[in-house]
Design an enzyme around this catalytic site. Structure first.
Site, PDB file in Angstrom:
ATOM      1  N   HIS A   1      -2.850   5.972   2.899  1.00 32.63           N
ATOM      2  CA  HIS A   1      -1.690   6.007   3.884  1.00 32.63           C
ATOM      3  C   HIS A   1      -2.348   6.057   5.260  1.00 32.63           C
ATOM      4  CE1 HIS A   1       1.811   8.411   5.301  1.00 32.63           C
ATOM      5  NE2 HIS A   1       0.790   8.951   6.193  1.00 32.63           N
ATOM      6  N   GLU A   2      -3.330   6.723   5.439  1.00 30.00           N
ATOM      7  CA  GLU A   2      -4.004   6.793   6.857  1.00 30.00           C
ATOM      8  C   GLU A   2      -4.502   5.508   7.479  1.00 30.00           C
ATOM      9  OE1 GLU A   2      -3.419   9.254   8.359  1.00 30.00           O
ATOM     10  OE2 GLU A   2      -2.818  10.872   6.647  1.00 30.00           O
TER      11      GLU A   2
ATOM     12  N   HIS B   1      -1.442   3.440   8.826  1.00 35.72           N
ATOM     13  CA  HIS B   1      -1.305   3.987  10.155  1.00 35.72           C
ATOM     14  C   HIS B   1      -2.186   2.953  11.324  1.00 35.72           C
ATOM     15  CE1 HIS B   1       1.619   7.199   9.775  1.00 35.72           C
ATOM     16  NE2 HIS B   1       0.910   8.042   9.140  1.00 35.72           N
TER      17      HIS B   1
ATOM     18  N   GLU C   1       5.958   6.700   8.998  1.00 35.12           N
ATOM     19  CA  GLU C   1       5.576   7.446   7.639  1.00 35.12           C
ATOM     20  C   GLU C   1       5.818   6.854   6.462  1.00 35.12           C
ATOM     21  OE1 GLU C   1       3.163   9.519   7.986  1.00 35.12           O
ATOM     22  OE2 GLU C   1       3.552  10.328   9.861  1.00 35.12           O
TER      23      GLU C   1
HETATM   24 ZN    ZN Z   1       1.198   9.915   8.156  1.00 36.52          ZN
END
Ligand code: ZN
Length: 253
Positions: free
Chosen positions: A123-124, A127, A182
């Site tokens: 997930h990071e 980004h 997100e």
């Molecule tokens: Zn996030």
């Protein structure tokens, strides 16, 4: 850069300040075109600062051994060469920065399985791949430049001084991504897990662990200690992952 969980104490105050400051810069002096390279340069400075102000696990530390093993195949993701370190700290957190630096906090590693960690860090990395971290660096830089007449007048992206770096890092760690950002980072992680043959439902179980912690924190802690997530409801995120997994025939028990 992104926070999974952050203390409520000064993050929200910081954000309000940032918004105001960024608005002022936009009205006055515009920063020069902000490139990926500018973001990587400033991210590198911020990471170097944070690495010297946190206890970094040595290469032979069990935390680092575990993380290195987990990510040995994932040195290049999201269009960047990644580098990994563990901060031996109590906060439950992980973040990735625009220069490809990934920092994982030992307390997060304590509560997550290997595949859950892959999901969270995926997930990071999302980004970074989606340029969210570049935009966060740009906004934090505008805020920092406002306090430095020379930097703001030249319009060029200058290196930050030692005295500016503390505030810059605080602003970065206080970054609040939008729900859309997100969700897209969650999608990135899901695809990352799927592509590499990991159990995609580990991403859901990681979110459920956050949901549990948020619930406990909500009941038992003082306001300043309360954990809050800048992300959509963790339970909703878990449900979304499970729904996709079911559709893909990947929902294992
Ligand atoms: Zn996030």
């Amino acid at each position: 850069m992104s926070l999974l969980l952050t203390s409520a104490s000064n993050a929200s105050a910081q954000l309000k300040l940032n918004k105001k400051a960024i608005g002022a810069v936009d009205k006055g002096v515009k920063a020069a075109t902000f490139s990926d390279a500018d973001a990587a340069k400033l991210a590198g400075e911020a990471i170097a600062y944070m690495d010297t102000h946190n206890e970094v696990a040595a290469a032979d530390d069990p935390y680092m051994v575990r993380l290195t093993k987990l990510f040995s195949k994932h040195q290049n993701e999201g269009g960047l060469k990644l580098n990994f370190k563990v901060y031996k700290v109590k906060d439950i957190n992980a973040f990735a920065c625009a220069d490809g630096s990934v920092r994982v906090f030992s307390s997060l590693m304590d509560i997550m399985t290997d595949e859950e960690l892959l999901g969270i860090i995926g997930h990071e990395i999302g980004h970074v791949a989606n340029k969210d971290t570049r935009d966060a660096i740009r906004d934090a830089y505008k805020t920092a430049a406002l306090t430095d007449a020379a930097a703001s007048q030249s319009g060029a992206v200058n290196s930050l001084s030692e005295s500016q770096l503390g505030g810059f890092c605080t602003a970065l760690l206080g970054t609040k991504f939008s729900r859309k950002q997100e969700s897209e980072a969650d999608d990135y992680s899901y695809n990352f897990m799927k592509q590499h043959g990991y159990n995609v439902t580990a991403l859901a179980s990681a979110f459920n662990k956050f949901a549990e912690m948020e619930k406990e924190a909500g009941d038992n802690r003082s306001k300043s200690e309360k954990m809050l997530s800048s992300h959509p409801e963790s339970a909703d995120r878990a449900a979304k992952v499970l729904e996709k997994a079911k559709k893909d025939g990947l929902a294992k028990l």
